[in-house]
Design an enzyme around this catalytic site. Sequence first.
Site, PDB file in Angstrom:
ATOM      1  CE  LYS A 287      46.140 -18.861  -7.636  1.00 41.71           C
ATOM      2  NZ  LYS A 287      44.710 -18.610  -7.845  1.00 41.71           N
TER       3      LYS A 287
ATOM      4  CG  HIS B  28      31.142 -40.937 -10.516  1.00 42.77           C
ATOM      5  ND1 HIS B  28      30.245 -40.989  -9.468  1.00 42.77           N
ATOM      6  CD2 HIS B  28      30.618 -41.710 -11.503  1.00 42.77           C
ATOM      7  CE1 HIS B  28      29.229 -41.771  -9.791  1.00 42.77           C
ATOM      8  NE2 HIS B  28      29.431 -42.217 -11.038  1.00 42.77           N
TER       9      HIS B  28
ATOM     10  N   PRO C 135      -4.892  12.106  -5.294  1.00 39.70           N
ATOM     11  CG  PRO C 135      -3.630  11.914  -3.342  1.00 39.70           C
ATOM     12  CD  PRO C 135      -4.352  12.911  -4.179  1.00 39.70           C
TER      13      PRO C 135
ATOM     14  CG  ASN D 280      42.360 -16.508  -9.556  1.00 41.81           C
ATOM     15  OD1 ASN D 280      43.184 -17.414  -9.646  1.00 41.81           O
ATOM     16  ND2 ASN D 280      42.378 -15.622  -8.565  1.00 41.81           N
TER      17      ASN D 280
ATOM     18  CG  ASP E 264     -11.348  11.247  -4.301  1.00 38.90           C
ATOM     19  OD1 ASP E 264     -11.482  10.152  -3.705  1.00 38.90           O
ATOM     20  OD2 ASP E 264     -11.571  12.353  -3.771  1.00 38.90           O
TER      21      ASP E 264
ATOM     22  CB  THR F 154      -0.947   0.003   1.222  1.00 39.48           C
ATOM     23  OG1 THR F 154      -1.834  -1.113   1.120  1.00 39.48           O
ATOM     24  CG2 THR F 154      -1.755   1.282   1.288  1.00 39.48           C
TER      25      THR F 154
ATOM     26  CD  GLU G 157      36.792 -17.521  -9.043  1.00 41.30           C
ATOM     27  OE1 GLU G 157      37.694 -18.346  -8.834  1.00 41.30           O
ATOM     28  OE2 GLU G 157      36.946 -16.297  -8.882  1.00 41.30           O
TER      29      GLU G 157
ATOM     30  CB  SER H 274      47.202 -13.870  -6.410  1.00 41.78           C
ATOM     31  OG  SER H 274      47.758 -13.888  -5.113  1.00 41.78           O
TER      32      SER H 274
END
Length: 462
Positions: A320, A184, A126, A322, A128, A102, A327, A314
């Site tokens: 390095k 697996h 607003p 990633n 009516d 509301t 991710e 890193s």
Amino acid sequence: MSDRKTRIEKDSMGELEVPVDARWGAQTQRAVLNFPISGLTMPRQFIAALGLVKWAAAGANAELGLLPTKIAVAIQKSALAVAEGQHDAQFPVDVFQTGSGTSSNMNANEVIAQLASEALGAAVHPNDHVNMSQSSNDVIPTCVHVSAAVAIRETLLPALAHLSKVLEEKSEEVGGVVKTGRTHLMDAMPVTLGQELGGWRSQVEHAAERLGDTLVRLQALAQGGTAVGTGINAHPKFGSKVAVLLGEQTGIPFTAAESRFEGLSSQDTAVEASGQLRVLAVSLTKIANDLRWMNSGPLAGLGEIELPALQPGSSIMPGKVNPVIPEAVAMVAAQAIGNDACITVAGQSGNFQLNVMLPVVAYNLLQSIELLANATTCLADKAIAGFQVNSDNINRALDRNPILVTALNPVIGYELGAAVAKRAYKEGRPVKDVAREMTDLTDAELDRLLDPAALTEGGIKH
């Protein structure tokens, strides 16, 4: 110039100070004071839906002879300005508010009434005028459906189509590469990259199909049910006219709900839509994790592919890099799954004729749609489109894969096949070399039976 920072507004509960430059009124201000909870406000897409619904309601009331044309035109112009995002700062109400929404409905009514009054040079009320033939109880469920339908059609479905296309193009580029399959997380029979990417693409396309099925129900609107579903204070044709006008404005074939009692009291369709988003989140997680595994290394992992290097990986290990996009996609998926849990609980909160957790349903649903659309695009453009195949690593693992012996089962049997596989693995030798020593098969037969590319086609090779 006046130094006043507030003005006095009135509602049915009395007078209240409102910031002098705010276009909202007393009811919005009460909500601002009552709910200092999260600092989160209703999403842009939801505010746009509020504007569109108020635009359509004014048009429907004018067509039905209930609202003077001049007032209707002023309301519609102001409502479209709200829908277009010109007045987002005028919607300060917290997501965690009254469960019917509301406060957000009255926020829209007050802002649009003020804008329309300024444009018309006469008072527009607003309740009516802007809220004529409506209740928060049908406006907010309608806005949940409208905003979600628009967001899915305009952002998420195009993003899924784009990802599908990128997967198709990548498959055409690298699809013929044969690699070791894995079940697996262990070595299994060979597959091609094209088959692997094709599986991902199928997931994406099925997600789009599921969302398309749900859109049919999202396009059914509760508008016209007013307070409890009976349509009190609304013309019998009002809800249908609103749906038609919204369809003309958005290009989406909205309809009046068959049961407005369901539309007010339940959020089953929103729960369904969220469930479809959860399925998509699960699919994107699978794709993201596969990419991370395939990219792992570069020396001690699988190293089958190399994802685009986007940033240093890193703060302590130089050089390095990633898999940052997969991710980020996985985190988005986790957020969407969490949002779905919240929407599921909220969907249970339909007490008799009204669900009383509507704002949080809208917020979480729209956040999931936006996040998933953006993440899908990033995954397509910044990970899949640009990855490179490390053929040497793939072939090295494929040549030494003892599970290739599976193809010899119909000829030499499972027991001898197991012995060949174990010896090949123990000695680090190709299956073909060990099988040559342990079976009566000729080199030509071994070449034919153990051809990795042929094995990706299935069937018995003799």
